[in-house]
Design a protein around this motif. Structure first.
Motif, mmCIF file in Angstrom:
data_model
loop_
_atom_site.group_PDB
_atom_site.id
_atom_site.type_symbol
_atom_site.label_atom_id
_atom_site.label_comp_id
_atom_site.label_asym_id
_atom_site.label_seq_id
_atom_site.Cartn_x
_atom_site.Cartn_y
_atom_site.Cartn_z
ATOM 1 N N GLU A 145 11.438 -37.537 -36.508
ATOM 2 C CA GLU A 145 12.684 -38.185 -36.084
ATOM 3 C C GLU A 145 13.720 -37.095 -35.826
ATOM 4 O O GLU A 145 13.593 -35.982 -36.328
ATOM 5 C CB GLU A 145 13.168 -39.167 -37.158
ATOM 6 C CG GLU A 145 12.144 -40.281 -37.363
ATOM 7 C CD GLU A 145 12.676 -41.484 -38.113
ATOM 8 O OE1 GLU A 145 13.902 -41.551 -38.355
ATOM 9 O OE2 GLU A 145 11.854 -42.346 -38.457
ATOM 10 N N ARG A 195 6.248 -31.123 -40.541
ATOM 11 C CA ARG A 195 5.303 -32.002 -41.249
ATOM 12 C C ARG A 195 5.495 -33.441 -40.786
ATOM 13 O O ARG A 195 6.577 -33.805 -40.294
ATOM 14 C CB ARG A 195 5.542 -31.920 -42.763
ATOM 15 C CG ARG A 195 5.143 -30.599 -43.408
ATOM 16 C CD ARG A 195 5.905 -30.380 -44.664
ATOM 17 N NE ARG A 195 7.349 -30.512 -44.396
ATOM 18 C CZ ARG A 195 8.306 -30.459 -45.289
ATOM 19 N NH1 ARG A 195 8.011 -30.295 -46.549
ATOM 20 N NH2 ARG A 195 9.581 -30.593 -44.950
ATOM 21 N N ASP A 196 4.449 -34.223 -41.030
ATOM 22 C CA ASP A 196 4.520 -35.643 -40.702
ATOM 23 C C ASP A 196 5.708 -36.260 -41.451
ATOM 24 O O ASP A 196 5.851 -36.054 -42.659
ATOM 25 C CB ASP A 196 3.196 -36.312 -41.129
ATOM 26 C CG ASP A 196 3.102 -37.738 -40.634
ATOM 27 O OD1 ASP A 196 3.741 -38.068 -39.611
ATOM 28 O OD2 ASP A 196 2.384 -38.526 -41.273
ATOM 29 N N GLY A 197 6.574 -36.952 -40.733
ATOM 30 C CA GLY A 197 7.718 -37.618 -41.368
ATOM 31 C C GLY A 197 8.997 -36.795 -41.370
ATOM 32 O O GLY A 197 10.042 -37.254 -41.839
ATOM 33 N N ASP A 198 8.941 -35.558 -40.844
ATOM 34 C CA ASP A 198 10.128 -34.692 -40.860
ATOM 35 C C ASP A 198 11.237 -35.211 -39.929
ATOM 36 O O ASP A 198 10.970 -35.810 -38.888
ATOM 37 C CB ASP A 198 9.765 -33.262 -40.423
ATOM 38 C CG ASP A 198 9.282 -32.413 -41.591
ATOM 39 O OD1 ASP A 198 9.323 -32.901 -42.743
ATOM 40 O OD2 ASP A 198 8.857 -31.256 -41.347
ATOM 41 N N VAL A 199 12.470 -34.893 -40.343
ATOM 42 C CA VAL A 199 13.641 -35.163 -39.509
ATOM 43 C C VAL A 199 14.199 -33.807 -39.067
ATOM 44 O O VAL A 199 14.399 -32.916 -39.901
ATOM 45 C CB VAL A 199 14.722 -35.944 -40.285
ATOM 46 C CG1 VAL A 199 15.948 -36.181 -39.406
ATOM 47 C CG2 VAL A 199 14.158 -37.256 -40.817
ATOM 48 N N LYS A 217 1.959 -36.360 -35.613
ATOM 49 C CA LYS A 217 3.016 -36.385 -36.634
ATOM 50 C C LYS A 217 4.162 -37.279 -36.192
ATOM 51 O O LYS A 217 4.522 -37.288 -35.009
ATOM 52 C CB LYS A 217 3.538 -34.962 -36.883
ATOM 53 C CG LYS A 217 2.500 -34.053 -37.526
ATOM 54 C CD LYS A 217 2.999 -32.621 -37.583
ATOM 55 C CE LYS A 217 1.909 -31.706 -38.125
ATOM 56 N NZ LYS A 217 2.209 -30.284 -37.902
ATOM 57 N N HIS A 218 4.743 -37.980 -37.143
ATOM 58 C CA HIS A 218 5.934 -38.780 -36.850
ATOM 59 C C HIS A 218 7.162 -37.893 -37.110
ATOM 60 O O HIS A 218 7.365 -37.410 -38.223
ATOM 61 C CB HIS A 218 5.977 -40.029 -37.737
ATOM 62 C CG HIS A 218 7.214 -40.838 -37.515
ATOM 63 N ND1 HIS A 218 7.345 -41.710 -36.448
ATOM 64 C CD2 HIS A 218 8.394 -40.888 -38.191
ATOM 65 C CE1 HIS A 218 8.537 -42.260 -36.487
ATOM 66 N NE2 HIS A 218 9.194 -41.786 -37.535
ATOM 67 N N ASP A 277 15.196 -32.078 -42.399
ATOM 68 C CA ASP A 277 14.209 -31.123 -42.935
ATOM 69 C C ASP A 277 14.258 -29.777 -42.227
ATOM 70 O O ASP A 277 13.903 -28.753 -42.809
ATOM 71 C CB ASP A 277 12.798 -31.718 -42.810
ATOM 72 C CG ASP A 277 12.682 -33.023 -43.586
ATOM 73 O OD1 ASP A 277 12.757 -32.970 -44.825
ATOM 74 O OD2 ASP A 277 12.565 -34.095 -42.946
#
Ligand code: RUB
Length: 316
Positions: free
Chosen positions: A150, A121-125, A147-148, A192
Motif C-alpha cells: 500500500e 515485504r508482503d503487507g508493507d506500506v 506482495k500486497h 514501513d
C-alpha cells in the motif's frame, strides 16, 4: 539557439524545459532519442561538420535543466559512440549508441526494480515523494512477486507529481492514500519504507531529489522508518568525484503563486528551488541495477564506472 539544431531536437528541449518531459530517467531517454534524430536528419557533408552539429544539439539539450545528471550522462554515452571516419559511419554510430543506451536504461530499471522489491515485504506500506520511475519499478516488481503493497503518496507541491505516482500505483492495483506534503510526518508511523528516486547521487552518497526529500528523510529517520533511494547508476554524478557540486535548479516562481496574488499579499520575495540534498546519514540504502549500496560506499561504484573524472564531449 544554434541553427544547426534540428526542429525536433528543439521541440524535445522545450518539452524538458517546460516539464512536459520530466523525471531523470525519462529525460535521459528523450535526449538520447533526440541525438538519434539529429544524426538521422543531418545533411552534413563532412565528418567534422557532422560532429559539430551533434555537439550543438547536445548543448541545446544540456542547457534545459541543470540538476538531473542522467541528462549529461546520456549525452556523453551517445556522443562517445562516434568513432567512424565518414558521415554515414558516424550517423550509424549515433543510431547504434542511442538505441543501446535506451535499451540499457530499460534493462537497468527492470533489474533495479527486482533488487528494490526484495526489500519490500508482503503487507508493507510505502511513502513516496514526487514521481520516480525507478522507485515505481521496485513496487511493480514487488507486486509481480505477489506482495500486497500500500502507498501513502505526497502530492509534491508545486507541480503535484504525486498525482502521477498515485495514478500509476493505482494501475498496478496498489491502494493509495494521497496526502498534502505537510502531513507526511503525521503518517510516517504507519509507514514501513520511505521510497524515493534520485536526480543525482554525489560521491559522498548524498542524494539530490525533488525538494522536500531531505525533510522527509530527516523525519523518517526520527521515526525509525527506513529510507530507500531507487537510483540506477545513470544518476551517479561523475563530476562530484573531482569536487564539483550539483547545481540545484531554481524554477519560475509562478509555479507557486501568480503575480496578481503575490501583489495582493504584499509582494513577498518568492523562491522555488526544484531539488534538495539529502545527506548520506539519512539514507539507508541506494538501490541500483548493480545491487543495493549503503550511501557511503557508492563512491567505490562511481570510481569503477567513471574512473576519476569525465570531460564533456559536447564542449567546443
Ligand atoms: C523528478 C524527481 C524524481 C527523479 C527520479 O523531478 O525528482 O524523483 O527525477 O525520477 P521533476 P526517475 O519532476 O522536477 O523532473 O526515477 O523517473 O528517474
Amino acid at each position: 539557439m544554434d541553427e544547426r539544431v534540428h526542429p525536433e531536437v528543439r521541440h524535445v528541449a522545450a518539452d524538458i524545459d517546460t516539464m512536459e518531459v520530466r523525471g531523470a530517467a525519462t529525460i535521459a531517454d528523450a535526449v538520447a532519442r533526440a541525438l538519434r534524430t539529429q544524426a538521422e536528419e543531418s545533411d552534413a557533408t563532412d565528418p567534422e561538420a557532422f560532429r559539430a552539429e551533434l555537439r550543438a544539439a547536445a548543448r541545446a539539450l544540456h542547457e534545459t535543466r541543470p540538476t538531473a545528471v542522467s541528462l549529461p550522462n546520456a549525452l556523453r554515452y551517445v556522443l562517445r559512440g562516434m568513432s567512424s571516419t565518414t558521415v554515414e559511419g558516424l550517423r550509424q554510430d549515433i543510431v547504434t549508441s542511442a538505441d543501446d543506451f535506451c535499451q540499457r536504461l530499460d534493462r537497468a530499471q527492470a533489474d533495479l526494480g527486482k533488487v528494490g522489491a526484495n526489500r519490500l515485504r508482503d503487507g508493507d506500506v510505502i511513502m513516496t515523494h514526487c514521481h520516480s520511475t525507478d522507485a515505481l519499478a521496485c513496487v511493480e516488481a514487488a507486486v509481480e512477486q505477489g506482495k500486497h503493497i500500500e502507498a501513502i503518496v505526497k502530492e509534491t507541491r508545486p507541480r503535484n507529481q504525486g498525482h502521477i505516482t498515485a495514478e500509476e500505483l493505482a494501475d498496478m492495483g496498489v491502494p493509495v492514500t494521497l496526502i498534502v506534503d505537510s502531513a507526511a510526518r503525521r503518517y510516517l508511523n504507519d509507514v514501513d519504507h520511505v521510497l524515493v528516486g534520485a536526480d543525482a547521487v554525489a560521491a559522498d552518497g548524498s542524494v539530490i531529489n525533488k525538494i522536500g526529500t531531505s525533510g522527509l528523510a530527516v523525519n523518517a529517520r526520527d521515526r525509525g522508518t527506513p529510507i530507500m533511494v531507487a537510483s540506477q547508476t545513470l544518476k551517479l554524478h561523475p563530476g562530484t568525484l573531482t569536487g564539483h557540486t550539483v547545481d540545484i535548479e531554481m524554477r519560475d516562481t509562478e509555479e507557486i503563486i501568480d503575480e496578481e496574488r503575490r501583489e495582493e499579499i504584499g509582494s513577498p520575495k518568492v523562491v522555488n528551488p526544484a531539488f534538495d540534498v539529502t545527506p548520506p546519514r539519512y539514507v539507508d540504502a541506494i538501490v541500483t541495477e548493480r545491487g543495493q549500496f549503503p550511501p557511503e560506499s557508492i563512491v567505490t561504484l562511481m570510481r569503477e564506472l567513471f574512473g576519476e573524472g569525465t570531460s564533456e564531449p559536447w564542449a567546443e
